[in-house]
Design a protein around this motif. Structure first.
Motif, mmCIF file in Angstrom:
data_model
loop_
_atom_site.group_PDB
_atom_site.id
_atom_site.type_symbol
_atom_site.label_atom_id
_atom_site.label_comp_id
_atom_site.label_asym_id
_atom_site.label_seq_id
_atom_site.Cartn_x
_atom_site.Cartn_y
_atom_site.Cartn_z
ATOM 1 N N ALA A 39 2.232 1.725 -3.498
ATOM 2 C CA ALA A 39 1.189 2.110 -4.443
ATOM 3 C C ALA A 39 0.810 3.563 -4.283
ATOM 4 N N SER A 40 0.881 4.060 -3.044
ATOM 5 C CA SER A 40 0.510 5.447 -2.795
ATOM 6 C C SER A 40 1.710 6.378 -2.721
ATOM 7 N N ALA A 41 2.885 5.872 -3.105
ATOM 8 C CA ALA A 41 4.098 6.695 -3.010
ATOM 9 C C ALA A 41 4.000 7.867 -3.961
ATOM 10 N N PRO A 42 4.484 9.039 -3.551
ATOM 11 C CA PRO A 42 4.492 10.201 -4.432
ATOM 12 C C PRO A 42 5.361 9.933 -5.647
ATOM 13 N N HIS A 59 16.271 3.857 -12.763
ATOM 14 C CA HIS A 59 15.037 4.653 -12.790
ATOM 15 C C HIS A 59 14.147 4.281 -13.962
ATOM 16 N N ASP A 60 14.707 4.125 -15.157
ATOM 17 C CA ASP A 60 13.897 3.975 -16.365
ATOM 18 C C ASP A 60 13.938 2.579 -16.957
ATOM 19 N N VAL A 61 14.513 1.619 -16.247
ATOM 20 C CA VAL A 61 14.533 0.264 -16.784
ATOM 21 C C VAL A 61 13.154 -0.358 -16.601
ATOM 22 N N PRO A 62 12.510 -0.858 -17.683
ATOM 23 C CA PRO A 62 11.179 -1.458 -17.556
ATOM 24 C C PRO A 62 11.237 -2.772 -16.785
ATOM 25 N N VAL A 63 10.112 -3.142 -16.206
ATOM 26 C CA VAL A 63 10.053 -4.365 -15.421
ATOM 27 C C VAL A 63 10.432 -5.574 -16.275
ATOM 28 N N SER A 64 9.990 -5.622 -17.516
ATOM 29 C CA SER A 64 10.309 -6.762 -18.370
ATOM 30 C C SER A 64 11.813 -6.886 -18.606
ATOM 31 N N ARG A 100 0.835 -1.205 0.000
ATOM 32 C CA ARG A 100 0.000 0.000 0.000
ATOM 33 C C ARG A 100 0.864 1.247 0.000
ATOM 34 N N ALA A 101 1.969 1.202 0.739
ATOM 35 C CA ALA A 101 2.841 2.375 0.802
ATOM 36 C C ALA A 101 3.439 2.674 -0.568
ATOM 37 N N LEU A 110 4.474 -3.211 -8.433
ATOM 38 C CA LEU A 110 3.451 -2.831 -7.466
ATOM 39 C C LEU A 110 3.110 -1.346 -7.533
ATOM 40 N N GLY A 111 3.729 -0.638 -8.475
ATOM 41 C CA GLY A 111 3.328 0.745 -8.695
ATOM 42 C C GLY A 111 4.318 1.794 -8.241
#
Length: 866
Positions: free
Chosen positions: A13-16, A402-407, A10-11, A321-322
């Motif tokens: 997912a709601s991170a700024p 920072h910009d590496v995609p999950v895949s 949850r933290a 997880l976002g």
């Protein structure tokens, strides 16, 4: 899913979107602390590199500050009073003594070089000594310690026709003297009353070529060594009734006797040369520590990259997880920062303890008592260096996440991420590097050297990186060898994720420094020894009275058959103005500051001195009788902006002499022949009392003749000071050897960092080695063939690194020796081969150790995950 995991999800997912927004930093800190619960595995090299560099900088800075503080606190004892006014070749007159004694007590100290001797005929022995004649008021500050512990007045008193003397134990050893034994100094008979244990003003009077011989003023008069023009330094120490009037008192003396020509020092600058040397050596060692940190920075970058590679699954999970990329960056930035703080703290503790350890272990060998204490400025400087190095080398690999995609994170072996981080992270990296460079310049004693160092370090780092890229490109284009092991080794050098850049960078700087030091050492040794027999005189003879000059020259020509005798008149003078500018207003380059620091030897001549060549202007005619003219050394003249026709004013024997520059000379100082910065026309000093300086060059292989000449001169001319050039150069060589030994020992810090980084890089690549080894063994490769392949790879990298280090180190040493030291450069093949051997041993050794561990892994666990 556990409650903790749910809370974390949850933290995240709601991170700024930005970690610097409200709550973003708090989340990053929370996750960083959770990751650190698993320990610091993989960060041993990271911690060691930071600890080593920070400890070196903090320790050197702390010890230097403690020494400088001790010099400041004990300035009066080191100087021998609140102020010291010095003259050369003459004593202060009544008016000058009256000006000095108006506000306090004056103590007079005379120092000179002279021969102490004992025996007659075949039993005759003599040795050069640094004579110090003191009065009843000495010492005004500090305490003199002798064995046995006698009042100084009793030890120096005349008894049974012999004056007491307090001598350095080395002098007693050279003349085989025991307590109560008698020996000669000039025409005076002395008695060994005590041996010297501690001399409070040793640093201010200087450490000469001979051991100390302390006598009374009465004994000096009885020796008859002080004649018109004798090379004697008279120092008048003043202890003020009101110490707070120090600056005003010095100014009052200058106003009262403006033409005295005093060299003035105060308790606030009691040992300026020592302080300058300490500051320069401190700067060098600080730069060594910074070099260790820069080398360690490669280890920092490797450790961060390796850590992020190992956390691919964790990062992928967090991002899936976002969590935005900024939060991922912040989590690992906080984690790396906390680990860096641990390394900084350990380094600070070690560095802060260094002065206490040095005082405890070596305090008895240091000529002044040092009070070890915490030095906040030095410790803060070390923290600044450590933090900026950690940031400069960690931000780039951190920004890549920072910009590496999950895949891509899940399939990195198939598809890679970005090669460069976002612009913001690149700018942050460059900002940290710029701040590091700015700090190094602002904190330096000599900012010019700091700038040169930074330019050189950047050039070497860039060159090493280009060399690594060139090696990879060359390996990629070379024909494939038929041997499987060689083909595999060649492929490993240029494949993605190859160790080539890391090995070349980590070892390159350390080995380059070793080559530089070895070649400088070789060049200095060769200049001081190998070139000596062909160029240098065998003896210098000082204080030859002008009335005895002809008789002395005839004596040398008779006793030293086949020897070459050269003799010139010699005076001492202190520069007052150069080109119409007072010397106090001049700011010469550091390498030429010595010209203004004290009295200079000067002479006069009808002809151009041997070893000099006129490069501008012309020499005066024989018998010239016009206004005084002077010949100036070309390089020094250029440093002060002097040209033909400019005037110089020199204070000689209390009299200002104004002369016009008639010509500029280029001097070959390395010949060690008689030569001077300034040579005047003979009419300048007509009638002035002076002595002569003579040299004697004996034929080669004349060791016995040297001993006989020294003995005969000491017996026939007791007032002449004999300096054997080989002995003087041997002492200089010993001092320089000790200095180079200290420098080499300090530079090992950089090599240790290089070794740590190399070991860390190879450890970081062990996972890939395990994967390769398992696959190759499954396909039929034997352990021996794999070890050979990896050995060839590491040997090629080590050899390439050694070649680069030899080239860069040789070039840097050549520049330092020829342009800074103004000496001839000598290349040393053993130094080059030694560097190559070190590189090969370290690279192959660490590489094969890691490879052997990789080959010992069980293949089943890895094959199940393929």
């Amino acid at each position: 899913m556990s409650v903790a995991a749910s809370d974390g999800t949850r933290a995240l997912a709601s991170a700024p979107s930005s970690p610097m927004q409200a709550g973003g930093l708090r989340i990053a800190v929370r996750f960083a602390l959770r990751e650190l619960r698993g320990g610091l595995r993989g960060f041993a090299v990271f911690l060691a590199c930071l600890t080593l560099g920070v400890a070196a900088i903090a320790g050197v800075g702390s010890f230097s500050s403690a020494l400088t503080d001790s010099l400041a606190r004990q300035g009066a004892a080191i100087l021998g009073g609140d102020a010291a006014f010095s003259l050369v070749q003459r004593q202060a007159n009544e008016a000058e003594m009256a000006a000095l004694g108006r506000e306090g007590t004056v103590s007079t100290v005379a120092t000179l070089r002279a021969m102490a001797r004992i025996g007659q005929g075949e039993s005759f022995a003599s040795t050069l000594s640094e004579v110090k004649a003191v009065d009843g008021a000495y010492p005004l500050a500090g305490t003199l310690e002798a064995e046995p512990a006698l009042p100084l007045s009793d030890a120096l008193a005349q008894k049974d026709g012999a004056y007491g003397a307090v001598v350095d134990p080395l002098l007693a050893e050279r003349l085989n003297l025991k307590a109560g034994d008698r020996f000669q100094l000039g025409e005076a008979t002395l008695r060994l009353a005590a041996t010297l244990k501690a001399e409070p003003d040793l640093l201010s009077t200087g450490i000469g070529f001979g051991p100390r011989l302390m006598i009374s003023r009465a004994a000096l008069d009885a020796s008859r060594l002080v004649q018109p023009g004798s090379l004697v330094r008279w120092s008048y120490r003043v202890k003020l009734n009101d110490p707070g009037r120090l600056a005003a008192f010095v100014e009052d003396v200058k106003q009262a006797v403006p033409d005295a020509g005093f060299e003035v020092r105060t308790r606030e600058s009691a040992a300026p040369r020592l302080e300058k040397d300490v500051n320069r050596f401190t700067q060098y060692l600080t730069l060594v520590g910074l070099t260790a940190l820069l080398v360690g920075g490669v280890g920092v970058a490797n450790a961060v990259k390796s850590h992020l590679d190992a956390k691919r699954a964790v990062i992928a999970t967090i991002k899936s997880l976002g969590a935005p990329g900024g939060t991922v960056f912040a989590i690992y930035l906080v984690e790396i920062g906390l680990i860096a703080l641990i390394g900084l703290l350990i380094g600070l503790i070690v560095g802060a303890a260094l002065p206490y350890l040095v005082v405890w272990g070596f305090g008895g060998f240091i000529p002044i008592p040092i009070e070890a204490s915490l030095q906040p400025t030095a410790l803060l400087l070390a923290v600044g260096y450590g933090l900026l190095v950690a940031l400069a080398f960690a931000l780039w690999p951190l920004g890549l996440a920072h910009d590496v995609p999950v895949s891509a994170l899940f399939r990195e072996r198939v598809e890679g991420g970005r090669r460069k981080p976002r612009l913001a992270y690149r700018l942050a990296t460059f900002t940290a590097a710029g701040a590091l460079a700015l700090l190094a310049v602002l904190a330096a004693e000599d900012r010019r050297i700091a700038v040169y160092y930074l330019i050189g370090a950047a050039a070497v780092l860039l060159a090493l990186r280009l060399v690594a890229s060139g090696l990879m490109a060359l390996a990629r284009r070379l024909p494939r060898p038929r041997a499987t092991e060689a083909r595999l080794a060649l492929g490993n050098i240029h494949r993605p994720g190859a160790l080539t850049p890391t090995v070349v960078l980590s070892l390159g700087l350390g080995l380059t420094l070793i080559v530089i030091l070895a070649l400088i050492d070789r060049s200095l040794t060769r200049e001081l020894t190998a070139n000596l027999p062909n160029e240098a005189p065998s003896f210098y003879f000082l204080d030859v009275q002008s009335t005895e000059a002809d008789r002395f020259a005839a004596f040398l020509n008779r006793e030293a058959d086949g020897g070459k005798v050269e003799m010139v008149p010699m005076l001492r003078g202190r520069l007052i103005t150069l080109g119409g500018r007072p010397v106090e207003d001049l700011k010469p380059p550091p390498e030429f500051a010595w010209v203004l620091s004290s009295d200079r030897g000067i002479t006069y001549a009808d002809a151009v001195p041997e070893g000099s060549n006129i490069v501008e202007g012309s020499w005066w005619d024989p018998g010239y009788a016009g206004p005084p003219l002077v010949s100036f050394e070309k390089e020094i003249a250029d440093a002060f902006g002097l040209r033909i026709g400019d005037t110089v004013v020199v204070n000689v024997l209390g009299r200002p002499i104004t002369a016009k520059i008639a010509n500029l000379r280029k001097v070959d100082w390395q010949r060690l022949a008689i030569n001077f910065v300034m040579v005047f026309s003979p009419n300048t000093f007509r009638g002035a009392p002076h002595t002569a300086l003579a040299t004697l060059k004996l034929p080669e292989d004349s060791v016995q003749a040297e001993g006989r000449v020294a003995r005969d001169v000491g017996s026939a001319f007791p007032g002449v000071t004999v300096v054997r050039v080989k002995d003087a150069l041997a002492q200089i060589s010993e001092i320089m050897g000790q200095l180079l030994l200290g420098i080499r020992a300090a530079s090992l810090v950089t090599l240790m960092s290089s070794v740590l980084v190399l070991a860390g890089a190879l450890a970081a690549g062990q996972h890939q080695r395990v994967y390769d080894a398992v696959v190759l063994k499954t396909l039929g490769a034997t352990r021996g063939r794999l070890l050979l392949a990896y050995g060839l790879e590491y040997a090629a990298l080590g050899l390439a690194t050694a070649v680069v280090a030899i080239g860069a180190g040789t070039f840097a040493a050549f520049i330092i020796v020829t342009q800074v030291m103004k000496l001839g450069f000598s290349f040393s093949a053993p130094a080059a081969l030694g560097a190559a051997g070190i590189a090969l041993a370290l690279t192959v050794g660490f590489g094969l150790i890691g490879t052997a561990r990789a080959l010992g892994q069980k293949p089943a666990r890895l094959l199940r995950n393929l």
